[in-house]
Design an enzyme around this catalytic site. Structure first.
Site, short mmCIF file in Angstrom:
data_model
loop_
_atom_site.label_atom_id
_atom_site.label_comp_id
_atom_site.label_asym_id
_atom_site.label_seq_id
_atom_site.Cartn_x
_atom_site.Cartn_y
_atom_site.Cartn_z
CG HIS A 189 -1.94 0.81 1.22
ND1 HIS A 189 -1.99 1.98 1.67
CD2 HIS A 189 -3.29 0.44 0.80
CE1 HIS A 189 -3.18 2.54 1.62
NE2 HIS A 189 -3.92 1.47 1.06
CB THR A 203 -11.06 -4.97 -0.51
OG1 THR A 203 -10.96 -4.23 -2.04
CG2 THR A 203 -11.74 -6.39 -1.03
CD GLU A 204 -6.74 -0.80 0.91
OE1 GLU A 204 -6.52 0.34 0.73
OE2 GLU A 204 -5.70 -1.46 0.94
CB SER A 205 -13.37 2.34 3.11
OG SER A 205 -13.77 3.71 2.58
CE1 TYR A 258 -3.86 -5.06 3.68
CE2 TYR A 258 -4.28 -4.48 1.24
CZ TYR A 258 -4.37 -4.28 2.64
OH TYR A 258 -5.44 -3.24 2.76
#
Ligand SMILES: *[C@@H]1O[C@H](CO)[C@@H](O)[C@H](O)[C@H]1NC(C)=O
Ligand SMILES: *[C@@H]1O[C@H](CO)[C@@H](O)[C@H](O)[C@H]1NC(C)=O
Ligand SMILES: *[C@@H]1O[C@H](CO)[C@@H](O)[C@H](O)[C@H]1NC(C)=O
Length: 363
Positions: free
Chosen positions: A25, A300-302, A147
């Site tokens: 990321h 899937t990400e916030s 991940y």
């Protein structure tokens, strides 16, 4: 989230400071300066839809309700089937894995799950006991998203999670898919079962980062799916990308079993923390529409940073992080894996100095 290849190419160099390994990321900027129309048809619905909306605490359009419900639980998906909008693959009774997110593990904590990375501040692997201590704080979340497969993280999290929690796994390096599947298989066989695996993803934001073409992503998914099937796993296989990458490259809709997308309101610049949830919901709708309604959408990400630079009306602070998370949970929590459990001190500061500070359980 990495820089979109659409905007601000001059910022690309910023990412190179991150450690070469397990930097899932690097940048978290979403290009919202897109040519794709953001128009959304608001059709507040029938009694059935109202019930659905209340049940999932979703406020939004018919399409969004269906998309959210499809990624949520069986009951909601069934309710969506009864409305004027019929979402292909949204019912748990639909055949095959294609188009459907698995229906289970909706969290008591107001979100479907949370992301977790097992690295100490210096980038080394956390011990199995440190991972167990971390996981003990995440029992409200039905899904834990990882991940990578390094640091024995699949095995350590598998051992530490509660029996009802499921794992959204990641094979981060697309040149190591077979090895990744072997590592996952070994962990599953030693300390769990394939029923513990919600989804396996391959790659994170590859198209957004300009690291792969859409057809390459398709080949990676096919390769992972074949190896996983041979290993005994028959659940969903996806590649995670940003919402904007999918909207701008809708052929990505062809490959993943459902659409797994990252979307951070902070990088929109024009969205306050309090409005993060409606913003995320709008991105769910846009992705769903970009895929012609054929694929469920799971965020899937916030999340929201607690420290870093103010960016437009997006102001990092712990209070704003809490406001954003509350907004997301209320609006589309059942379709969202929150980002992230703890601050990532092992990361570079990143654009706007926010990259380390998305930890929801960190001070
Ligand atoms: C994990 O698997 C190993 C090898 O089968 C076993 O010795 C160990 O007790 C298991 N641990 C847990 C927590 O299930
Ligand atoms: C892939 O997606 C494109 C664009 O959405 C579509 O036109 C095409 O038919 C799809 N191909 C397959 C094999 O599904
Ligand atoms: C925020 O709004 C301004 C003014 O409308 C616009 O110029 C800018 O592109 C927007 N930013 C993003 C990331 O959409």
């Amino acid at each position: 989230m990495r820089l979109s290849n659409l905007v601000t190419l001059s910022l690309l160099g910023v990412s190179s400071a991150a450690p070469a390994h397990h930097h899932e990321h690097i940048e978290k900027r979403d290009a919202v300066t897109t040519t794709v129309s953001t128009q959304v048809t608001v059709t507040m619905g029938t009694g059935a839809q109202t019930g659905l909306l209340q049940e999932d605490a979703v406020v939004g359009t018919t399409a969004a309700a269906a998309a959210v419900a499809a990624a949520a639980d069986t009951t909601a998906a069934a309710a969506a089937q009864g409305t004027t909008t019929t979402l292909a693959g949204s019912s748990s009774a639909s055949s095959g894995s294609s188009g459907s997110a698995p229906s289970s593990a909706v969290s008591a904590g107001g979100a479907k799950g949370i992301t977790y990375s097992p690295y100490a501040a210096d980038g080394t692997c956390k011990s199995a006991s440190d991972v167990a201590s971390d996981l003990a704080q995440l029992t409200d979340y039905g899904i834990i998203r990882l991940y990578g497969v390094d640091c024995s993280q699949v095995e350590n999290v598998m051992k530490a999670k509660s029996s009802s929690q499921k794992l959204f796994l990641g094979i981060y390096y697309v040149d190591q898919i077979a090895d990744g599947v072997s590592t996952i298989k070994a962990a599953v066989e030693a300390n769990g079962s394939w029923d513990d695996i919600y989804t396996v993803s391959v790659g994170n934001e590859l198209v957004n980062g300009g690291e792969a073409t859409t057809s390459q992503v398709g080949a990676y998914i096919d390769s992972a799916r074949s190896a996983l099937t041979a290993a005994g796993y028959t659940g969903p296989v996806v590649s995670v990308d940003t919402f904007i990458a999918v909207i701008n490259n809708p052929d990505l809709c062809n490959y993943s079993d459902y659409m797994a997308v990252n979307a951070h309101a902070y990088f929109d610049e024009n969205t306050t923390a309090e409005n993060a949830g409606p913003w995320v919901l709008e991105q769910i709708q846009r992705v769903w529409t970009a895929c012609g309604g054929a694929k469920d959408v799971l965020i899937t990400e916030s999340g929201w940073p607690s420290q870093g630079n103010t960016y437009g009306v997006a102001v990092p602070s712990k209070a704003n992080q809490q406001a954003a998370i509350s907004s997301i949970e209320e609006t589309c929590g059942s379709a969202t894996i929150l980002f992230t459990a703890f601050n990532d001190y092992w990361k570079a500061d990143g654009a706007y100095g926010v990259e380390k500070y998305f930890g929801i359980l960190s001070n």
